[in-house]
Design an enzyme around this catalytic site. Sequence first.
Site, short mmCIF file in Angstrom:
data_model
loop_
_atom_site.label_atom_id
_atom_site.label_comp_id
_atom_site.label_asym_id
_atom_site.label_seq_id
_atom_site.Cartn_x
_atom_site.Cartn_y
_atom_site.Cartn_z
N LYS A 60 41.42 29.08 27.33
CA LYS A 60 42.09 27.78 27.36
C LYS A 60 42.25 27.18 25.97
O LYS A 60 42.64 26.01 25.84
CB LYS A 60 41.29 26.79 28.25
N SER A 99 49.07 24.49 33.56
CA SER A 99 48.47 24.10 32.28
C SER A 99 49.50 23.80 31.20
O SER A 99 49.31 22.89 30.40
CB SER A 99 47.58 25.22 31.75
N ALA A 151 55.18 30.15 27.88
CA ALA A 151 54.89 30.75 26.58
C ALA A 151 53.58 31.52 26.48
O ALA A 151 53.55 32.63 25.97
CB ALA A 151 54.89 29.64 25.53
O1 LIG Z 1 46.49 31.51 34.48
C1 LIG Z 1 47.64 31.09 34.32
O2 LIG Z 1 48.46 31.60 33.58
C2 LIG Z 1 48.08 29.87 35.10
C3 LIG Z 1 48.43 30.29 36.48
O3 LIG Z 1 49.51 31.16 36.48
O4 LIG Z 1 47.06 28.91 35.11
P1 LIG Z 1 47.05 27.71 34.05
O5 LIG Z 1 48.36 27.02 34.18
O6 LIG Z 1 45.91 26.82 34.52
O7 LIG Z 1 46.81 28.27 32.71
MN LIG Z 2 45.34 24.49 33.85
MN LIG Z 3 45.37 27.92 36.33
#
Ligand SMILES: O=C(O)[C@@H](CO)OP(=O)(O)O
Ligand SMILES: [Mn+2]
Ligand SMILES: [Mn+2]
Length: 559
Positions: free
Chosen positions: A361, A81, A287
């Site tokens: 998110k 992400s 981060a």
């Molecule tokens: O959950 C998270 O921290 C990552 C996987 O380590 O997922 P994403 O990059 O989709 O946030």
């Molecule tokens: Mn993601």
């Molecule tokens: Mn993820």
Amino acid sequence: MGSSELSWELADHPRLPKGKTVAVVILDGWGEADPDQFNCIHVADTPAMDSLKKGAPEHWRLLRAHGTAVGLPTDDDMGNSEVGHNALGAGQIYAQGAKLVDLALASGKIYEGEGFKYIKECFNKGTLHLIGLLSDGGVHSRLDQLLLLLKGANQHGARRIRVHILTDGRDVLDGTSIHFVEILENELLKLREKGVDAQIASGGGRMYVTMDRYENDWGVVKRGWDAQVLGEAPFKFQSAIEGIKKLREDPKANDQFLPPFVIVDDNSKPIGPIVDGDAVVTFNFRADRMVMIAKALEYENFNKFDRVRFPKIRYAGMLQYDGELKLPSHYLVSPPEIKRTSGEYLVHNGIKIFACSETVKFGHVTFFWNGNRSGYFDSSMEEYVEIPSDTGISFNVQPEMKALEIAERARDAILSGNFHHVRINLANGDMVGHTGDIKATVIACRAADEAVKIIIDAIEQVKGIYVVTADHGNAEDMVKRDKSGQPLVDKDGNVQILTSHTLHPVPLAIGGPGLAPGVRFRRDLQSAGLANVAATVINLHGFEAPDEYEPTLIEVGGN
Ligand SMILES: O=C(O)[C@@H](CO)OP(=O)(O)O
Ligand SMILES: [Mn+2]
Ligand SMILES: [Mn+2]
């Protein structure tokens, strides 16, 4: 010329009109893979996404979302992400944290920097504590980097070292934590043989201890604090290997969610609480899941939980995790300087922005999108809405998550006429995919698809444009495969469930009544990636993209 002297004004696009509402939808963890029963997107009923793909070669394509296309060290690195949203928002490919740390370790520059010199002051009298995710997933941290840092820190004077491990099972297979701990123990043993007092001091699963993000649940960080700083945890063991083996005897145990534990000596005394005069390094480069612990370690004034004790330490992050907050103030490696992101350009050019996701998110479509920068560029031009995520449950229990609520807020923003740019992230495919629960992930994909439909319908009503894409793969492949693509089975004959992201490309679809006639995907950019989306979106707002951006994916054909 410094970037501040560069103009923010974008030229008018010669062929594309201004004033259209553009909805940008990011499906988190939604890649494109061959159909089979482990492809949850294929298994799920996804009429909206299917219709975008079907018979629309000019308006649907694939994008690279992993490896060098998003600034990772190699093309064996899966997407994630952070790098995905950085690329989508910035329109440029920056060497990312993983790569920058590799370079700093290889050249030895990491030991010459301000951050290392700062913590080094403690090596004489204090202990060096290293806190972070223990795996080779390469999303938040890497074991090989930790091992190099251990060695280097010792060569530069560290005599007493404590490692506080967070077990993974999310970027790597569940159950692999033992393997990584064994490798680490081996290295620590080598240091001990050289007379260095180096040991693992505490541990816990990444999703339950320390690595929360976007302030979803401070309790997670508190559990870490108690174990790492205070030396207090519900479980006490004499070695991490023994401890993890014990904890995993519970049939429901899972590396991601292991409870916190501390390592104790023969007198049951914790061997590595953090005390006055110690140095601390959080060795994750990524981060989002380090910002909260960084605040707890650094802020004098802090009220998120009772720290009980706030030791006088010298703390450095592997990177600086938040450029706006300058957090932490000391760091070993400078982060990528992500500048002149599309969000900043758009607000300078009169585009009003609405961004929304649920807590887990939320920072993806704001903080990451804007180049790891928290806050607004211009609060009179932007509105960011966070829908609270469920807390205290694993997301397979509620796989619909907040997709409907996010879609409804986005729909309202679109219909309000107050915004030109409406951007959302739908977490389902990713967050539920990470649980490894295939049934739940199928439901998750369907929920995300229903949300896409709501947004496309709203865009129809205002005669706008939609851009639907993803940040990396996850839900499209839920099984570990051999080189020929066959599912791998374990010694009991069960398929090995893949909880991590993937290397697959992601879809990109554009459409809506506002899309000018003749707009189509160019054919000359077959290997384009996520960083090409920003210029495309800027064009759809009626502007030419900045020169420094990766090229736009669209052209305007003859009528
Ligand atoms: O959950 C998270 O921290 C990552 C996987 O380590 O997922 P994403 O990059 O989709 O946030
Ligand atoms: Mn993601
Ligand atoms: Mn993820």
